[in-house]
Structures are given as C-alpha cells and as structure tokens.
Design a protein around this motif. Structure first.
Motif, PDB file in Angstrom:
ATOM      1  N   ALA A  22       0.833  -1.209   0.000  1.00  0.00           N
ATOM      2  CA  ALA A  22       0.000   0.000   0.000  1.00  0.00           C
ATOM      3  C   ALA A  22       0.866   1.255   0.000  1.00  0.00           C
ATOM      4  N   ASP A  23       1.947   1.251   0.780  1.00  0.00           N
ATOM      5  CA  ASP A  23       2.858   2.391   0.801  1.00  0.00           C
ATOM      6  C   ASP A  23       3.532   2.566  -0.553  1.00  0.00           C
ATOM      7  N   GLN A  24       3.933   1.459  -1.172  1.00  0.00           N
ATOM      8  CA  GLN A  24       4.585   1.533  -2.475  1.00  0.00           C
ATOM      9  C   GLN A  24       3.618   2.058  -3.537  1.00  0.00           C
ATOM     10  N   GLU A  25       2.385   1.586  -3.484  1.00  0.00           N
ATOM     11  CA  GLU A  25       1.390   2.059  -4.439  1.00  0.00           C
ATOM     12  C   GLU A  25       1.160   3.560  -4.273  1.00  0.00           C
ATOM     13  N   PHE A  26       1.128   4.018  -3.028  1.00  0.00           N
ATOM     14  CA  PHE A  26       0.926   5.441  -2.741  1.00  0.00           C
ATOM     15  C   PHE A  26       2.042   6.285  -3.334  1.00  0.00           C
ATOM     16  N   VAL A  27       3.296   5.925  -3.067  1.00  0.00           N
ATOM     17  CA  VAL A  27       4.404   6.779  -3.494  1.00  0.00           C
ATOM     18  C   VAL A  27       4.619   6.695  -5.001  1.00  0.00           C
ATOM     19  N   LEU A  28       4.371   5.547  -5.619  1.00  0.00           N
ATOM     20  CA  LEU A  28       4.515   5.439  -7.069  1.00  0.00           C
ATOM     21  C   LEU A  28       3.407   6.208  -7.784  1.00  0.00           C
ATOM     22  N   ASP A  29       2.245   6.284  -7.168  1.00  0.00           N
ATOM     23  CA  ASP A  29       1.168   7.104  -7.721  1.00  0.00           C
ATOM     24  C   ASP A  29       1.572   8.580  -7.706  1.00  0.00           C
ATOM     25  N   ARG A  30       2.235   9.016  -6.630  1.00  0.00           N
ATOM     26  CA  ARG A  30       2.717  10.407  -6.561  1.00  0.00           C
ATOM     27  C   ARG A  30       3.826  10.654  -7.573  1.00  0.00           C
ATOM     28  N   LEU A  31       4.614   9.626  -7.844  1.00  0.00           N
ATOM     29  CA  LEU A  31       5.670   9.762  -8.854  1.00  0.00           C
ATOM     30  C   LEU A  31       5.048  10.040 -10.217  1.00  0.00           C
ATOM     31  N   ALA A  32       3.968   9.355 -10.530  1.00  0.00           N
ATOM     32  CA  ALA A  32       3.264   9.615 -11.790  1.00  0.00           C
ATOM     33  C   ALA A  32       2.735  11.043 -11.828  1.00  0.00           C
ATOM     34  N   ALA A  33       2.309  11.569 -10.676  1.00  0.00           N
ATOM     35  CA  ALA A  33       1.840  12.957 -10.616  1.00  0.00           C
ATOM     36  C   ALA A  33       2.978  13.936 -10.904  1.00  0.00           C
ATOM     37  N   VAL A  34       4.196  13.611 -10.434  1.00  0.00           N
ATOM     38  CA  VAL A  34       5.363  14.455 -10.731  1.00  0.00           C
ATOM     39  C   VAL A  34       5.611  14.481 -12.238  1.00  0.00           C
ATOM     40  N   VAL A  35       5.471  13.332 -12.878  1.00  0.00           N
ATOM     41  CA  VAL A  35       5.658  13.260 -14.334  1.00  0.00           C
ATOM     42  C   VAL A  35       4.717  14.220 -15.038  1.00  0.00           C
ATOM     43  N   ALA A  53      13.187 -12.084  -7.658  1.00  0.00           N
ATOM     44  CA  ALA A  53      13.248 -12.532  -9.042  1.00  0.00           C
ATOM     45  C   ALA A  53      11.896 -13.061  -9.515  1.00  0.00           C
ATOM     46  N   VAL A  54      11.127 -13.634  -8.576  1.00  0.00           N
ATOM     47  CA  VAL A  54       9.776 -14.119  -8.901  1.00  0.00           C
ATOM     48  C   VAL A  54       8.790 -13.356  -8.018  1.00  0.00           C
ATOM     49  N   PRO A  55       8.320 -12.189  -8.456  1.00  0.00           N
ATOM     50  CA  PRO A  55       7.435 -11.372  -7.627  1.00  0.00           C
ATOM     51  C   PRO A  55       6.049 -11.981  -7.515  1.00  0.00           C
ATOM     52  N   SER A  56       5.361 -11.623  -6.459  1.00  0.00           N
ATOM     53  CA  SER A  56       3.991 -12.092  -6.272  1.00  0.00           C
ATOM     54  C   SER A  56       3.063 -11.418  -7.281  1.00  0.00           C
ATOM     55  N   ALA A  57       1.879 -11.993  -7.431  1.00  0.00           N
ATOM     56  CA  ALA A  57       0.892 -11.412  -8.346  1.00  0.00           C
ATOM     57  C   ALA A  57       0.514  -9.998  -7.916  1.00  0.00           C
ATOM     58  N   GLU A  58       0.409  -9.756  -6.604  1.00  0.00           N
ATOM     59  CA  GLU A  58       0.067  -8.416  -6.120  1.00  0.00           C
ATOM     60  C   GLU A  58       1.179  -7.423  -6.395  1.00  0.00           C
ATOM     61  N   ALA A  59       2.439  -7.870  -6.258  1.00  0.00           N
ATOM     62  CA  ALA A  59       3.564  -6.990  -6.564  1.00  0.00           C
ATOM     63  C   ALA A  59       3.561  -6.623  -8.041  1.00  0.00           C
ATOM     64  N   VAL A  60       3.293  -7.588  -8.892  1.00  0.00           N
ATOM     65  CA  VAL A  60       3.229  -7.320 -10.332  1.00  0.00           C
ATOM     66  C   VAL A  60       2.105  -6.332 -10.633  1.00  0.00           C
ATOM     67  N   ARG A  61       0.984  -6.491  -9.955  1.00  0.00           N
ATOM     68  CA  ARG A  61      -0.141  -5.564 -10.181  1.00  0.00           C
ATOM     69  C   ARG A  61       0.250  -4.142  -9.802  1.00  0.00           C
ATOM     70  N   VAL A  62       0.887  -3.970  -8.644  1.00  0.00           N
ATOM     71  CA  VAL A  62       1.276  -2.631  -8.199  1.00  0.00           C
ATOM     72  C   VAL A  62       2.260  -2.008  -9.177  1.00  0.00           C
ATOM     73  N   ALA A  63       3.251  -2.788  -9.617  1.00  0.00           N
ATOM     74  CA  ALA A  63       4.258  -2.250 -10.540  1.00  0.00           C
ATOM     75  C   ALA A  63       3.655  -1.897 -11.896  1.00  0.00           C
ATOM     76  N   THR A  64       2.845  -2.777 -12.450  1.00  0.00           N
ATOM     77  CA  THR A  64       2.284  -2.505 -13.769  1.00  0.00           C
ATOM     78  C   THR A  64       1.280  -1.349 -13.730  1.00  0.00           C
ATOM     79  N   THR A  65       0.546  -1.228 -12.634  1.00  0.00           N
ATOM     80  CA  THR A  65      -0.350  -0.087 -12.481  1.00  0.00           C
ATOM     81  C   THR A  65       0.440   1.216 -12.456  1.00  0.00           C
TER      82      THR A  65
END
Length: 383
Positions: A22-35, A53-65
């Motif tokens: 949740a924290d990672q999703e929050f800060v990466l969302d703000r990074l997109a706002a900076v862009v 090397a083998v991320p969880s499905a939730e980690a992949v979702r957060v990164a791709t979002t």
C-alpha cells in the motif's frame, strides 16, 4: 528534453514483516503525478523494480499499475534490471512493450543498442546496462580476462562509447546502470553485490556520457554533476530514517546536460526509534506523535518484559522491531560457556541461563519447575 531518474522500487518488499504494498502504491502514484506536473518526457528506472526474481501477483499488479499511470501522464519509460530482478522475466515481451513506450533493456548482448529519443535539439541516446553479475557477464561480453564489477562495466561502457561515436554529432547520451560506485554511501537495506570482497567500481568507468542514472544504493546522492543515485522511493531500513526520499529531474539542452533538480517524494509513514523502559514508553504522552510511525524500540528494563511487543502494539500499532538492552549492561556480555559451566551442576547452569536471558534470577516457583524438568530428563522420561 526532461528525464526523471528513479530506481530501487523493490515492489513486494516487506519491512520487518510489515506489508509495504500500500505504501509503495501510494508513493509510485505520486511519482506519476510528478511526471504530469513537471512535463517529464522519459522516466529512467535503474534496476530493482521488484524485490524478488519471482514477484507475487500483487507486486506485479502494483508495478504494472504504476507504469501505466506514468505512461498515461505522458512519459516514455526506460527500465533496466537490478540484482534483485530477474532480467529474463522483466524483459518478457520487450519488443511489444516498446511499441507502447515501455523500453526494457535486459539483455547483455544489446546493452550498446540505445533507445533513441528526440527533442527540438536532436537525438538523445539512452543506453541501459542490466545488472552485470561478473562471472557470467565476462563470458557473455567476450572478455574472459575481465575481473569483477569494474572489469565487466568497463567493457560495457567501451561498447557504449563505441556506438555513441558512430552517432550523429550532437547526440546527447544517458546511461542507466545498477552498481556500487566508489564514493557512494550504502545503507542496511541493500543486498551486497561483493565478488571476491570487491563490489565498488570507480566513477571514471562512466566517463564520456552526459548523464549516468545509477541504481542500487538507497540514499539519493550526487557523486558528480552527471553521476547520481536517485535512491529508493521508500525507506527499507531504519538506517534510512533520515533520508529525504526523492527523484532527480534531469534537463538536456543542445549542448548536453543543462540542469539537475531534486524533487522530494511524500512519506507514507515515517520511521522512528524509541528507547526506554516499557512502562514509560506506554504511558509517556510525549510519544503520542510516534503512534502512527514504523517503530524500532529498544527496551532498557533490567528484567526482560514478558509479551513486550504485544503491549507496545496496543499503543504503537506499527512497532516492527524490538531489542532489549538492559540498563547496567545485564544480559549484554558475551557468554563464555566453557568457563561458566565448569564444575557446576545442571541446575546451576539452568538458573544462570535463565538469568542471562532475562536479567533476573529464577523465583522459587521457577526453581521447582526447573528441578522437576531436569530430574525427569535425567530419568529418560517424557516431561
């Protein structure tokens, strides 16, 4: 052209057992706002998108979002893998992703092939060096004599400079690399990349390009005007509690590197440390401002408190780390077992062990329980 330099997202990482998605999703969302707010043309991600090397499905979702939001904000992306990522998995569908503005540079044999971007001044060549594990990389690069990280990165940069020399005059250049460059300051949350005791490479390896976007070290830092670490967008150890997490905004003009500005990122949850007796920490109103922080707590009670973490979390729900350092040093001296057990009975040794562990001698009831257990064990019975 304006680039945003970031790295070491480590999506999927936990913090002393606490889920950080949740924290990672929050800060990466703000990074997109900076862009969007800063009209960024390209985002450079220098390794360790994922923590495994083998991320969880939730980690992949957060990164791709996050990547999708950055792309929607108007920037292209150039990404290289770090020592935590799997280059093969991160680079899957590389050619298809490039058509949508996501450029993945994960192959050693293509590190000298740039992503070519352009602005009103001409081309900008972005070279991505995937994390180079020295032993396999020296063979993949055809330099079996190369030694350590310096050897393989020297060959990688030789190939890049050779390619750059063939480009039209005035071509600006950017290199993404994941390495420990001499002069950088590490923290407790980076995985060592030492090979034979040597993990650092000199900054001079990267000479000859306009900007080097480094990843691996989690603190933002400037080694030279053109040579910088963005650091991680979140703190991943208490040694990073004082870091000001940020990204670099990098501007290029017709001559090359024009300006680099730091843009700080928001902190979803602060990190803090507390030291004191358990009762004082639970009752002192001065600690109210720490009730929503990630906490590392050092207890100084002379006797180790029972069920201390549960009690702490009643007031500090995000306490994640607990240490005990009793006042006066009780329980902190190294045990010298050969000397301390010589000539002593099992019961005496058991009493000393209990005292060393918690800083207090066993009471009468505990002495009876220990004696009974030892007698039962001596008879070969199941207690």
């Amino acid at each position: 052209m304006r680039a945003l330099h970031t790295s070491d997202w480590h999506v999927g990482r936990t913090f002393h057992g606490a889920d950080l998605l949740a924290d990672q999703e929050f800060v990466l969302d703000r990074l997109a706002a900076v862009v969007a707010d800063e009209s960024v043309d390209v985002v450079l991600v220098s390794g360790d998108v994922y923590d495994r090397a083998v991320p969880s499905a939730e980690a992949v979702r957060v990164a791709t979002t996050a990547l999708g939001k950055i792309r929607e904000a108007g920037a292209q992306l150039v990404i290289t893998p770090g020592n935590h990522d799997s280059a093969a998995r991160l680079g899957a569908f590389e050619e298809f992703a490039a058509a949508g503005g996501l450029h993945l540079r994960t192959r050693v044999d293509r590190l000298h092939e740039p992503i070519l971007l352009a602005d009103e001044h001409g081309p900008v060549a972005c070279y991505g060096i995937p994390y180079l594990e020295p032993e396999p990389a020296r063979h993949a690069l055809g330099v079996p004599e190369a030694k350590g990280h310096t050897g393989v990165l020297t060959e990688a940069m030789r190939r890049i400079r050779e390619d750059l020399a063939r480009r039209p005059p005035g071509t600006r250049s950017v290199v993404l690399a994941h390495a420990f460059v001499t002069g950088g300051a590490g923290s407790d949350s980076e995985r060592t990349i030492a090979v034979g005791g040597v993990e650092q490479v000199p900054g001079s390896v990267f000479d000859g390009v306009d900007y080097v976007a480094l990843g691996h070290l989690h603190g933002p830092q400037r080694l030279a005007e053109h040579l910088r670490y963005s650091g991680s967008p979140l703190a991943y150890s208490f040694s990073e509690a004082t870091h000001r997490k940020s990204v670099w905004l990098v501007d290029f003009d017709a001559r090359g590197l024009a300006e680099v500005r730091r843009h700080e990122l928001p902190v979803p949850r602060r990190l803090a440390t507390l030291t004191g007796r358990l009762g004082e920490l639970l009752e002192d109103p001065a600690h109210a401002e720490r009730e929503d922080d990630y906490l590392s707590v050092t207890l100084t009670d002379t006797v180790r408190p029972v069920d201390a973490m549960r009690k702490l979390r009643d007031r500090f729900p995000h306490a994640v780390h607990l240490d005990w350092q009793p006042e006066g040093g009780a329980g902190s001296a190294a045990l010298r077992y050969a000397a301390q057990t010589k000539g002593r009975s099992d019961e005496q040794i058991a009493h000393s062990f209990l005292a060393d562990c918690r800083g207090a001698e066993p009471n009468d009831r505990e002495r009876v329980l220990l004696r009974t257990a030892l007698e039962t064990a001596g008879k070969g019975e199941n207690p």
